[in-house]
Motif scaffolding. Structure first.
Motif, PDB file in Angstrom:
ATOM      1  N   GLY A   2       0.794  -1.212   0.000  1.00  0.00           N
ATOM      2  CA  GLY A   2       0.000   0.000   0.000  1.00  0.00           C
ATOM      3  C   GLY A   2       0.824   1.258   0.000  1.00  0.00           C
ATOM      4  O   GLY A   2       0.281   2.351   0.097  1.00  0.00           O
ATOM      5  N   ILE A  76       1.640   6.769   0.354  1.00  0.00           N
ATOM      6  CA  ILE A  76       0.529   5.833   0.297  1.00  0.00           C
ATOM      7  C   ILE A  76       0.150   5.608  -1.166  1.00  0.00           C
ATOM      8  O   ILE A  76       0.069   6.555  -1.950  1.00  0.00           O
ATOM      9  CB  ILE A  76      -0.667   6.389   1.086  1.00  0.00           C
ATOM     10  N   ASN A  84      -7.266   2.309  -2.393  1.00  0.00           N
ATOM     11  CA  ASN A  84      -7.343   3.147  -1.199  1.00  0.00           C
ATOM     12  C   ASN A  84      -8.133   4.396  -1.572  1.00  0.00           C
ATOM     13  O   ASN A  84      -7.595   5.348  -2.125  1.00  0.00           O
ATOM     14  CB  ASN A  84      -5.931   3.513  -0.720  1.00  0.00           C
ATOM     15  N   ALA A  87      -6.851   7.850  -0.197  1.00  0.00           N
ATOM     16  CA  ALA A  87      -5.619   8.303  -0.847  1.00  0.00           C
ATOM     17  C   ALA A  87      -5.907   8.804  -2.254  1.00  0.00           C
ATOM     18  O   ALA A  87      -5.353   9.813  -2.704  1.00  0.00           O
ATOM     19  CB  ALA A  87      -4.598   7.168  -0.887  1.00  0.00           C
ATOM     20  N   ARG A  88      -6.784   8.121  -2.963  1.00  0.00           N
ATOM     21  CA  ARG A  88      -7.112   8.527  -4.326  1.00  0.00           C
ATOM     22  C   ARG A  88      -7.869   9.853  -4.336  1.00  0.00           C
ATOM     23  O   ARG A  88      -7.663  10.698  -5.213  1.00  0.00           O
ATOM     24  CB  ARG A  88      -7.922   7.428  -5.021  1.00  0.00           C
ATOM     25  N   PHE A 156      -0.045   8.255   7.676  1.00  0.00           N
ATOM     26  CA  PHE A 156      -1.098   7.326   7.290  1.00  0.00           C
ATOM     27  C   PHE A 156      -1.983   6.932   8.470  1.00  0.00           C
ATOM     28  O   PHE A 156      -3.135   6.537   8.292  1.00  0.00           O
ATOM     29  CB  PHE A 156      -0.496   6.079   6.612  1.00  0.00           C
ATOM     30  N   TYR A 205      -4.307   1.792  13.438  1.00  0.00           N
ATOM     31  CA  TYR A 205      -3.926   0.576  12.719  1.00  0.00           C
ATOM     32  C   TYR A 205      -3.766  -0.578  13.724  1.00  0.00           C
ATOM     33  O   TYR A 205      -3.150  -0.392  14.775  1.00  0.00           O
ATOM     34  CB  TYR A 205      -2.599   0.813  11.998  1.00  0.00           C
ATOM     35  N   ILE A 210      -9.145   1.265   6.016  1.00  0.00           N
ATOM     36  CA  ILE A 210      -8.443   1.984   4.948  1.00  0.00           C
ATOM     37  C   ILE A 210      -7.195   2.619   5.536  1.00  0.00           C
ATOM     38  O   ILE A 210      -7.265   3.393   6.499  1.00  0.00           O
ATOM     39  CB  ILE A 210      -9.340   3.062   4.317  1.00  0.00           C
ATOM     40  N   ASN A 211      -6.047   2.296   4.945  1.00  0.00           N
ATOM     41  CA  ASN A 211      -4.775   2.764   5.492  1.00  0.00           C
ATOM     42  C   ASN A 211      -4.382   4.138   4.949  1.00  0.00           C
ATOM     43  O   ASN A 211      -3.401   4.304   4.219  1.00  0.00           O
ATOM     44  CB  ASN A 211      -3.674   1.743   5.207  1.00  0.00           C
ATOM     45  N   ALA A 212      -5.179   5.123   5.315  1.00  0.00           N
ATOM     46  CA  ALA A 212      -4.892   6.526   5.051  1.00  0.00           C
ATOM     47  C   ALA A 212      -5.630   7.305   6.137  1.00  0.00           C
ATOM     48  O   ALA A 212      -6.741   6.930   6.534  1.00  0.00           O
ATOM     49  CB  ALA A 212      -5.370   6.952   3.665  1.00  0.00           C
TER      50      ALA A 212
END
Length: 258
Positions: A2, A76, A84, A87-88, A156, A205, A210-212
């Motif tokens: 990611g 990210i 993600n 992020a997008r 993140f 985490y 979602i990793n953002a």
């Protein structure tokens, strides 16, 4: 997984952005280990568990950094795999046209943050207790997320805030997120309750899907079943700030910056 390495723009950038494999291994090792331990501990509850995770993470990894070439410059991933959404959105490769008019309400924070929404059907089903929707629908009648446009890996998740830039920067960013959220909510007072009835939550985490970084802005006067379902993973923003402030008070040195 990611994260993508940032492009090198110059020799100077190369010297400061070079990734030392052992540094990256330590960072990823403790992020992953922290996630495993966090899941085993269960409910978040307060900032105590965030402190418990951040302490060994920074003590172990910071001891391996010499005084130069210490920056791990990863961003990210904004591609399709893994997908993600936050992020997008932050990178501008995906958009929510219905939220365009909401961004000016962030005022001076507009260049740093963005307000985004759930899918329409998730908002519509906020009161639904059916297992199909409970945990998937929005947490309240009014539920939005504040995301961060800076996609450097340090930001993140609250677990790693301040690792590169230092605790002061981590604390400042969390406080900016709080102020930005309050500013945005206040600009739409007819929809949202008073600020003391607006909840701000982060998910550490690996209690996040979602990793953002995303700050949940929740209407505490109109809570749905999903809020109770997700209560074990919601950490109050104030508690996250308190953890970093306590680290600073104790003189914890975690920054990899020279």
């Amino acid at each position: 997984q990611g994260f993508t390495q940032q492009p090198f723009h110059s020799i100077a950038h190369y010297r400061t952005a070079r990734v030392r494999p052992f540094v990256l291994r330590f960072v990823l090792r403790f992020v992953v280990l922290g996630g495993v331990l966090w899941n085993r501990m269960g409910a978040v509850g307060s900032g105590e568990r965030l402190t418990w995770l951040r302490t060994p993470f920074f003590e172990e990894s910071s001891c391996c950094h010499p005084n130069n070439d210490k920056t791990v410059d990863l961003a990210i991933n904004i591609g399709m795999t893994p997908f993600n959404i936050f992020a997008r959105l932050a990178a501008g490769v995906f958009s929510q046209p219905n939220m365009a008019e909401e961004q000016p309400k962030l005022g001076r924070f507009r260049d740093k943050f963005m307000v985004v929404c759930n899918r329409p059907e998730c908002d519509e089903q906020w009161e639904n207790s059916d297992p199909m929707w409970c945990g998937k629908a929005s947490m309240s009648k009014n539920h939005r997320m504040l995301i961060l446009k800076d996609l450097h890996w340090e930001w993140f998740n609250a677990l790693t805030f301040g690792y590169v830039s230092g605790l002061k920067a981590g604390i400042a960013l969390l406080k900016d997120a709080r102020e930005a959220a309050h500013l945005w909510v206040s600009a739409d007072g007819k929809v949202w309750p008073p600020l003391d009835r607006v909840g701000l939550f982060v998910q550490v985490y690996s209690h996040c899907s979602i990793n953002a970084f995303h700050l949940h802005i929740v209407d505490l006067d109109n809570l749905g079943p999903t809020f109770e379902k997700m209560a074990y993973k919601n950490l109050r923003l104030e508690d996250a700030i308190s953890v970093l402030e306590e680290e600073e008070k104790q003189g914890t040195v975690i920054s990899t910056a020279s």
